[in-house]
Design a protein around this motif. Structure first.
Motif, PDB file in Angstrom:
ATOM      1  N   ILE A 462     -52.062 -72.643 -13.179  1.00 19.05           N
ATOM      2  CA  ILE A 462     -51.709 -74.066 -13.121  1.00 19.05           C
ATOM      3  C   ILE A 462     -50.676 -74.313 -12.034  1.00 19.05           C
ATOM      4  N   MET A 463     -49.684 -73.441 -11.964  1.00 18.05           N
ATOM      5  CA  MET A 463     -48.648 -73.585 -10.939  1.00 18.05           C
ATOM      6  C   MET A 463     -49.239 -73.451  -9.536  1.00 18.05           C
ATOM      7  N   ALA A 464     -50.172 -72.507  -9.381  1.00 15.65           N
ATOM      8  CA  ALA A 464     -50.754 -72.269  -8.063  1.00 15.65           C
ATOM      9  C   ALA A 464     -51.618 -73.427  -7.608  1.00 15.65           C
ATOM     10  N   GLY A 465     -52.311 -74.097  -8.529  1.00 13.18           N
ATOM     11  CA  GLY A 465     -53.217 -75.165  -8.131  1.00 13.18           C
ATOM     12  C   GLY A 465     -52.550 -76.495  -7.876  1.00 13.18           C
ATOM     13  N   PHE A 466     -51.358 -76.677  -8.420  1.00  4.42           N
ATOM     14  CA  PHE A 466     -50.717 -77.996  -8.316  1.00  4.42           C
ATOM     15  C   PHE A 466     -50.342 -78.340  -6.877  1.00  4.42           C
ATOM     16  N   LEU A 467     -49.724 -77.413  -6.164  1.00  3.28           N
ATOM     17  CA  LEU A 467     -49.279 -77.717  -4.801  1.00  3.28           C
ATOM     18  C   LEU A 467     -50.441 -77.979  -3.846  1.00  3.28           C
ATOM     19  N   PRO A 468     -51.480 -77.143  -3.801  1.00  2.00           N
ATOM     20  CA  PRO A 468     -52.612 -77.480  -2.928  1.00  2.00           C
ATOM     21  C   PRO A 468     -53.251 -78.817  -3.279  1.00  2.00           C
ATOM     22  N   PHE A 469     -53.366 -79.100  -4.566  1.00  2.00           N
ATOM     23  CA  PHE A 469     -53.955 -80.382  -4.961  1.00  2.00           C
ATOM     24  C   PHE A 469     -53.079 -81.546  -4.539  1.00  2.00           C
ATOM     25  N   SER A 470     -51.765 -81.404  -4.667  1.00  2.00           N
ATOM     26  CA  SER A 470     -50.864 -82.488  -4.271  1.00  2.00           C
ATOM     27  C   SER A 470     -50.928 -82.755  -2.781  1.00  2.00           C
ATOM     28  N   ALA A 471     -51.356 -81.764  -1.998  1.00  8.13           N
ATOM     29  CA  ALA A 471     -51.466 -81.954  -0.556  1.00  8.13           C
ATOM     30  C   ALA A 471     -52.708 -82.733  -0.165  1.00  8.13           C
ATOM     31  N   ILE A 472     -53.692 -82.849  -1.075  1.00 15.45           N
ATOM     32  CA  ILE A 472     -54.957 -83.496  -0.702  1.00 15.45           C
ATOM     33  C   ILE A 472     -55.330 -84.662  -1.600  1.00 15.45           C
ATOM     34  N   TYR A 473     -54.564 -84.929  -2.659  1.00 17.82           N
ATOM     35  CA  TYR A 473     -55.044 -85.882  -3.653  1.00 17.82           C
ATOM     36  C   TYR A 473     -55.177 -87.293  -3.101  1.00 17.82           C
ATOM     37  N   ILE A 474     -54.342 -87.679  -2.130  1.00 13.55           N
ATOM     38  CA  ILE A 474     -54.461 -89.021  -1.551  1.00 13.55           C
ATOM     39  C   ILE A 474     -55.790 -89.168  -0.822  1.00 13.55           C
ATOM     40  N   LEU A 502     -54.928 -77.620   3.336  1.00 15.04           N
ATOM     41  CA  LEU A 502     -55.301 -77.063   2.036  1.00 15.04           C
ATOM     42  C   LEU A 502     -55.427 -75.542   2.110  1.00 15.04           C
ATOM     43  N   ILE A 503     -56.052 -75.046   3.155  1.00 14.36           N
ATOM     44  CA  ILE A 503     -56.218 -73.601   3.316  1.00 14.36           C
ATOM     45  C   ILE A 503     -54.849 -72.927   3.463  1.00 14.36           C
ATOM     46  N   ILE A 504     -53.971 -73.511   4.272  1.00 10.33           N
ATOM     47  CA  ILE A 504     -52.655 -72.912   4.514  1.00 10.33           C
ATOM     48  C   ILE A 504     -51.824 -72.902   3.234  1.00 10.33           C
ATOM     49  N   VAL A 505     -51.799 -74.041   2.530  1.00 14.45           N
ATOM     50  CA  VAL A 505     -51.006 -74.119   1.295  1.00 14.45           C
ATOM     51  C   VAL A 505     -51.537 -73.137   0.257  1.00 14.45           C
ATOM     52  N   THR A 506     -52.854 -73.053   0.145  1.00 12.17           N
ATOM     53  CA  THR A 506     -53.454 -72.116  -0.813  1.00 12.17           C
ATOM     54  C   THR A 506     -53.044 -70.675  -0.495  1.00 12.17           C
ATOM     55  N   LEU A 577     -64.508 -70.737  -2.562  1.00 11.76           N
ATOM     56  CA  LEU A 577     -63.951 -70.763  -1.211  1.00 11.76           C
ATOM     57  C   LEU A 577     -62.453 -70.493  -1.213  1.00 11.76           C
ATOM     58  N   LEU A 578     -61.726 -71.257  -2.013  1.00 10.76           N
ATOM     59  CA  LEU A 578     -60.272 -71.109  -2.035  1.00 10.76           C
ATOM     60  C   LEU A 578     -59.850 -69.797  -2.693  1.00 10.76           C
ATOM     61  N   GLY A 579     -60.648 -69.327  -3.650  1.00 11.22           N
ATOM     62  CA  GLY A 579     -60.347 -68.031  -4.248  1.00 11.22           C
ATOM     63  C   GLY A 579     -60.437 -66.908  -3.232  1.00 11.22           C
ATOM     64  N   ALA A 580     -61.448 -66.970  -2.362  1.00 12.85           N
ATOM     65  CA  ALA A 580     -61.565 -65.966  -1.298  1.00 12.85           C
ATOM     66  C   ALA A 580     -60.391 -66.052  -0.332  1.00 12.85           C
ATOM     67  N   VAL A 581     -59.970 -67.284  -0.021  1.00 16.90           N
ATOM     68  CA  VAL A 581     -58.817 -67.466   0.867  1.00 16.90           C
ATOM     69  C   VAL A 581     -57.555 -66.889   0.223  1.00 16.90           C
ATOM     70  N   GLY A 582     -57.336 -67.198  -1.055  1.00 14.82           N
ATOM     71  CA  GLY A 582     -56.153 -66.696  -1.741  1.00 14.82           C
ATOM     72  C   GLY A 582     -56.121 -65.182  -1.808  1.00 14.82           C
ATOM     73  N   PHE A 583     -57.256 -64.571  -2.120  1.00 16.60           N
ATOM     74  CA  PHE A 583     -57.275 -63.107  -2.204  1.00 16.60           C
ATOM     75  C   PHE A 583     -57.004 -62.467  -0.851  1.00 16.60           C
ATOM     76  N   ARG A 584     -57.623 -62.981   0.196  1.00 14.04           N
ATOM     77  CA  ARG A 584     -57.426 -62.377   1.518  1.00 14.04           C
ATOM     78  C   ARG A 584     -55.976 -62.523   1.975  1.00 14.04           C
TER      79      ARG A 584
END
Length: 600
Positions: A462-474, A502-506, A577-584
């Motif tokens: 939940i903590m990890a998803g909040f910041l990326p979502f806040s960057a794109i929700y608008i 979104l990719i960078i924040v994730t 997609l974002l899971g692959a980015v986070g793992f890498r």
């Protein structure tokens, strides 16, 4: 064309699209097709006009063929325009009409037909007016819309259902080309269909031609008024600034970790090494013999990384096409066609990445791994499509794909699977067999110590998803209003910037949480980094409910099933997609910190 697999794939898909065109109806006379292709017309030459569909304005997924309503039909019979694969997937079903609008010829109350509407037809029109039905046509490939009728409130309080019987066209031309068309319905020329009784209706139309200085290449610019420009451009830039601030704060936070906390860790561990082991190892160095232990379910893990990497490549390719202007307003089905072709062309990436990781993990069940990599995204998509297509068939809407198109999709799915296998074979044979791990892994894993509740999987996710979502929700509101409404999204440059943010924040938030996880001596970071990276998708799906019930007027079982069904697939793809980015990102970070210390 040569023997390169990609060339054969493109050829096969083009042939498939051609077969799909021929599977959906009779061909249109070549005279009309040539006019539509060349866009040059002589005085009084016929200009192709096609009726496309009708449907309730607030339910964009629910649309019907134009003659679903009892309009005047051509005396020589209805002919369907040949359509490519993207147009069919878009739900377009263009047919000929009785409207006669030759180039530069004014019309004054031209009669279409006189027909007596039966009670059933009156009820059908009345229901369409009640549901706020619109119609869509294309004149020389320019889209036009109008409403079927209106509801008027009488002085007594009763509601009258008024059917528009006259349509007026204002057409603008520049030399020998059509550059603009507008359609309007005369509110004074209506027929009252409030009662359940037969009604005589005289359908008619008129047309007026005007000269224009608008160049032909800019004739689609007028449709930008249906986009979010310019009145919402400031909000878009506010979204960009908000996202950039988020990135800067997060970057500063991680810079503090990398430059200060890690520096202290390196210094401390160097001192411990100089003391010849007089102190017990603590923190993330303590688990150096376990941190590169491969995760459970390695085949599924590798398949997720492969599928996510393919989707990342697909999205970047689509953005490149969008930025060079391929997807102009009302480029019918262009995005669908490009997505299918690009997904097929990038299918080898999924197989190659999945098989490469699986080889490094010492996997032996190659068939299972490649099957997962090929079906991980396409199988849920296909099952969702089957359910929604069945619903569309039951409702007799244009969203239901013809049988020929379904066969083509199955063939393309087979091609995608084949290329996934080819990529997997290449990954198995040509990728490195050694996993780049700076530390040796012990035979027996250490026990993970008891952790506080906020360090468990769900709170961290939940903590990890909040910041990326806040960057794109608008920006999400405008995307939803375009996909599930009648707005047009054209500012792809802003959308691309938001996606990069979104990719960078994730990546950054996953690195930060991975560091905290390792300092707590929890070496199970593999799956955790994947879930933390993809967790923004859960917030996006939660936003789907907020948009549906708070910002839309969508109703009905079919619209609901389409909306939540396909949005679940989109969010699932975002998770991969974002899971692959986070793992890498986490993998690069973990390798970096363990290479900087001596772990023997």
């Amino acid at each position: 064309m040569g023997s390169h697999p990609s060339s054969w794939l493109v050829l096969l898909l083009l042939i498939a699209a051609s077969v799909c065109e021929g599977a959906d109806g009779a061909s249109v006379p070549r005279r009309s097709l040539l006019g539509s292709q060349k866009h040059h017309y002589a005085y009084r030459q016929d200009v192709p006009l096609y009726a496309n569909k009708v449907g309730p304005f607030h339910n964009p997924s629910v649309s019907y063929q134009y003659y679903y309503l009892p309009f005047c039909k051509p005396s020589e019979g209805i002919e369907q325009k040949l359509e490519d694969l993207g147009e069919v997937l878009e739900g377009d079903r263009m047919t000929s009409t009785e409207y006669d609008l030759p180039f530069r010829v004014d019309k004054e109350h031209e009669k279409l037909c006189s027909k007596t509407l039966t009670v059933e037809e009156v009820q059908k029109f009345r229901q369409a007016i009640s549901d706020d039905f619109y119609f869509q046509m294309f004149y020389d490939d320019l889209p036009i819309w109008g409403f079927i009728g209106k509801i008027a409130k009488e002085a007594t309080g009763a509601m009258s259902y008024l059917l528009y019987r006259h349509v007026h066209f204002d057409i603008h031309y520049n030399k020998d080309k059509v550059v603009e068309i507008n359609v309007s319905t005369d509110p004074l020329q209506t027929v009252d269909i409030s009662d359940d009784e037969p009604v005589e209706v005289d359908f008619s139309f008129s047309a007026k031609w005007y000269t224009s200085e608008t160049p032909f290449k800019r004739r689609m610019d007028k449709y930008l008024r249906y986009s979010f420009l310019p009145q919402h451009l400031d909000i878009h830039w506010f979204s960009i600034v908000n996202s950039c601030v988020t990135v800067l704060l997060l970057t500063g936070f991680l810079a503090t970790i990398l430059m200060r906390v890690l520096k202290n860790d390196f210094t401390k561990y160097a001192q411990e090494e100089a003391a010849a082991g007089e102190q017990d190892e603590v923190g993330w160095k303590y688990i150096h013999a376990d941190v590169f232990r491969f995760p459970p379910y390695p085949s599924l893990f590798c398949a997720i990384i492969g599928a996510g990497t393919q989707l990342l490549a697909l999205v970047f390719c689509i953005f490149m096409l969008a930025l060079v202007g391929v997807f102009y307003p009302y480029n019918r089905g262009g995005l669908y066609t490009a997505s299918i072709l690009l997904y097929a062309l990038t299918a080898g990436i999924s197989g190659y990445v999945s098989a490469g990781f699986y080889k490094q993990m010492g996997g032996t069940k190659w068939a299972q791994n490649l099957l997962m990599a090929g079906a991980l995204f396409t199988l849920p998509l296909f099952l969702t499509f089957c359910f929604n297509n069945s619903v569309a068939w039951a409702n007799q809407t244009t969203a239901a794909l013809p049988f020929g198109t379904i066969v083509i999709i199955l063939l393309i799915w087979g091609v995608i699977t084949a290329f996934t296998v080819v990529g997997g074979i290449a990954g198995k044979n040509y990728s490195s067999a050694d996993f780049d791990a700076p530390c040796h892994t012990s035979k027996l894993p250490r026990e993970i110590p008891a952790l506080p509740w906020y360090r468990h999987v769900v709170p961290q996710t939940i903590m990890a998803g909040f910041l990326p979502f806040s960057a794109i929700y608008i920006e999400l509101y405008y995307i939803f209003a375009s996909v599930w409404g009648h707005k047009i999204y054209t500012i792809y440059s802003i959308l691309f910037i938001v996606f990069c943010i979104l990719i960078i924040v994730t990546a950054f938030i996953t690195i930060g949480l991975t560091y905290f996880q390792l300092t707590a001596e929890d070496h199970g970071w593999w799956w955790r980094s994947l879930f933390c990276g993809g967790s923004a998708a859960f917030f996006i799906y939660a936003y789907c409910f907020y948009y549906y019930y708070g910002h839309s007027d969508m109703t009905g079982f079919m619209q609901t099933s389409f909306y939540f069904g396909y949005m679940s697939i989109i969010c699932y793809g975002s998770f991969l997609l974002l899971g692959a980015v986070g793992f890498r990102a986490a993998l690069l970070f973990v390798r970096h910190i363990y290479k900087a210390i001596k772990c023997e």
